[in-house]
Design an enzyme around this catalytic site. Structure first.
Site, PDB file in Angstrom:
ATOM      1  N   ILE A  18      74.549  39.662   7.256  1.00  0.00           N
ATOM      2  CA  ILE A  18      74.301  41.050   8.131  1.00  0.00           C
ATOM      3  C   ILE A  18      74.289  40.820   9.264  1.00  0.00           C
ATOM      4  O   ILE A  18      74.893  42.143   9.754  1.00  0.00           O
ATOM      5  CB  ILE A  18      73.187  42.002   7.139  1.00  0.00           C
ATOM      6  CG1 ILE A  18      73.898  43.410   7.270  1.00  0.00           C
ATOM      7  CG2 ILE A  18      71.709  41.953   7.410  1.00  0.00           C
ATOM      8  CD1 ILE A  18      73.772  44.759   6.088  1.00  0.00           C
ATOM      9  N   ASP A  41      65.046  42.168   5.862  1.00  0.00           N
ATOM     10  CA  ASP A  41      64.202  42.469   6.882  1.00  0.00           C
ATOM     11  C   ASP A  41      64.019  41.762   8.170  1.00  0.00           C
ATOM     12  O   ASP A  41      64.096  41.726   8.921  1.00  0.00           O
ATOM     13  CB  ASP A  41      62.957  43.230   5.939  1.00  0.00           C
ATOM     14  CG  ASP A  41      62.416  44.306   6.304  1.00  0.00           C
ATOM     15  OD1 ASP A  41      62.397  44.772   7.842  1.00  0.00           O
ATOM     16  OD2 ASP A  41      60.857  44.846   6.351  1.00  0.00           O
TER      17      ASP A  41
HETATM   18  N1  AR6 Z   1      72.184  39.312   4.723  1.00  0.00           N
HETATM   19  C1  AR6 Z   1      72.766  40.720   3.344  1.00  0.00           C
HETATM   20  N2  AR6 Z   1      71.087  40.121   2.685  1.00  0.00           N
HETATM   21  C2  AR6 Z   1      70.137  39.942   2.289  1.00  0.00           C
HETATM   22  C3  AR6 Z   1      70.359  38.180   3.824  1.00  0.00           C
HETATM   23  C4  AR6 Z   1      70.665  38.816   4.665  1.00  0.00           C
HETATM   24  N3  AR6 Z   1      70.852  38.391   5.336  1.00  0.00           N
HETATM   25  N4  AR6 Z   1      69.606  38.148   3.314  1.00  0.00           N
HETATM   26  C5  AR6 Z   1      68.470  38.578   2.196  1.00  0.00           C
HETATM   27  N5  AR6 Z   1      69.634  39.494   1.451  1.00  0.00           N
HETATM   28  P1  AR6 Z   1      65.520  41.932  -0.089  1.00  0.00           P
HETATM   29  P2  AR6 Z   1      64.396  44.437  -1.230  1.00  0.00           P
HETATM   30  C6  AR6 Z   1      69.745  40.236   0.635  1.00  0.00           C
HETATM   31  O1  AR6 Z   1      64.525  41.008  -1.331  1.00  0.00           O
HETATM   32  O2  AR6 Z   1      65.078  44.147  -2.429  1.00  0.00           O
HETATM   33  C7  AR6 Z   1      60.896  42.882   2.288  1.00  0.00           C
HETATM   34  O3  AR6 Z   1      59.708  41.803   2.337  1.00  0.00           O
HETATM   35  C8  AR6 Z   1      69.158  39.191  -0.961  1.00  0.00           C
HETATM   36  O4  AR6 Z   1      69.667  37.813  -1.179  1.00  0.00           O
HETATM   37  O5  AR6 Z   1      65.685  41.473   1.491  1.00  0.00           O
HETATM   38  O6  AR6 Z   1      64.574  45.479  -0.800  1.00  0.00           O
HETATM   39  C9  AR6 Z   1      61.126  43.696   2.863  1.00  0.00           C
HETATM   40  O7  AR6 Z   1      60.208  43.833   3.939  1.00  0.00           O
HETATM   41  C10 AR6 Z   1      68.821  40.390  -1.738  1.00  0.00           C
HETATM   42  O8  AR6 Z   1      70.238  40.538  -2.557  1.00  0.00           O
HETATM   43  O9  AR6 Z   1      65.619  43.106   0.012  1.00  0.00           O
HETATM   44  C11 AR6 Z   1      60.459  44.444   2.233  1.00  0.00           C
HETATM   45  O10 AR6 Z   1      59.411  44.390   1.540  1.00  0.00           O
HETATM   46  C12 AR6 Z   1      69.515  41.276  -1.115  1.00  0.00           C
HETATM   47  O11 AR6 Z   1      70.090  41.202   0.354  1.00  0.00           O
HETATM   48  C13 AR6 Z   1      61.590  43.863   0.543  1.00  0.00           C
HETATM   49  O12 AR6 Z   1      61.260  42.414   0.722  1.00  0.00           O
HETATM   50  C14 AR6 Z   1      67.922  42.410  -1.026  1.00  0.00           C
HETATM   51  O13 AR6 Z   1      66.926  41.296  -1.165  1.00  0.00           O
HETATM   52  C15 AR6 Z   1      62.387  44.778   0.594  1.00  0.00           C
HETATM   53  O14 AR6 Z   1      62.693  43.925  -0.797  1.00  0.00           O
END
Ligand code: AR6
Length: 181
Positions: A18, A41
């Site tokens: 993203i 994040d």
């Molecule tokens: N671009 C797009 N999608 C991504 C990227 C990226 N660069 N990196 C990971 N994903 P998550 P949550 C995907 O864990 O479940 C954090 O520590 C990933 O594969 O990022 O809402 C925050 O600080 C998955 O499909 O978010 C919170 O504490 C999706 O994005 C917590 O994690 C969401 O994974 C939030 O957890």
């Protein structure tokens, strides 16, 4: 990549990172403390630089199911919307909270009259929301929104891996095949 047009606006499902997407707003999968973390994040804070963490500290936090806007630091977007999806515990109100996290971002986009917004798959990483349950909620919220008057011309779902992209593609097909969007 999958595209679907609703009332002249385009919904795009695309695999990618993203932080590399050109959109007026990029949505972050944040936590309620806005304290940063891993996943999307971590990637967004690294790419945007320290100014957005300063803004997050000033805002102080965000309720689960809501979202707050900051600038985008070094990213080319105008805003980062920090959305807090629910941690999946099967306690009952996760679907409403997840939909509301997406809806708050869409409302922020209207408030700022944005033409494009990029969402990750909220809650389906560290927060453990099963993909096959989260994808239809995410898509239904966006499609319903685009069926009403909107400033948004493009809504992107930027899905990190093939598995997530496939789950969203399947959910979109099911929603379009059914009559209950
Ligand atoms: N671009 C797009 N999608 C991504 C990227 C990226 N660069 N990196 C990971 N994903 P998550 P949550 C995907 O864990 O479940 C954090 O520590 C990933 O594969 O990022 O809402 C925050 O600080 C998955 O499909 O978010 C919170 O504490 C999706 O994005 C917590 O994690 C969401 O994974 C939030 O957890």
């Amino acid at each position: 990549m999958t595209t679907y047009t609703i009332n002249g606006s385009t919904l795009l499902l695309q695999q990618g990172n993203i932080v590399n997407v050109q959109a007026d707003a990029i949505v972050n999968a944040a936590n309620a403390a806005l304290a940063g973390g891993g996943g999307v994040d971590g990637a967004i804070h690294r790419a945007a630089g320290p100014t957005i963490m300063r803004e997050c500290r000033q805002i102080g936090g965000c309720a689960t199911g809501s979202a707050v806007a900051t600038g985008a630091g070094n990213l080319s977007a105008r805003y980062i919307f920090h959305a807090v999806g629910p941690i999946y515990q099967n306690s009952g109100n996760e679907p409403q909270l997840l939909a509301s996290a997406y809806q708050t971002c869409l409302n922020l986009a209207e408030e700022h009259q944005l033409q494009s917004i990029a969402f990750p798959s909220l809650s389906t990483g560290a927060y453990g929301y099963p993909l096959h349950l989260a994808a239809p909620i995410a898509l239904r919220t966006v499609i319903t929104h685009l069926q009403q008057p909107t400033s948004l011309k493009q809504v992107y779902f930027i899905l990190f891996d093939q598995r997530t992209l496939l789950a969203y593609q399947q959910a979109l097909q099911k929603l379009l095949g059914g009559d209950q969007i």
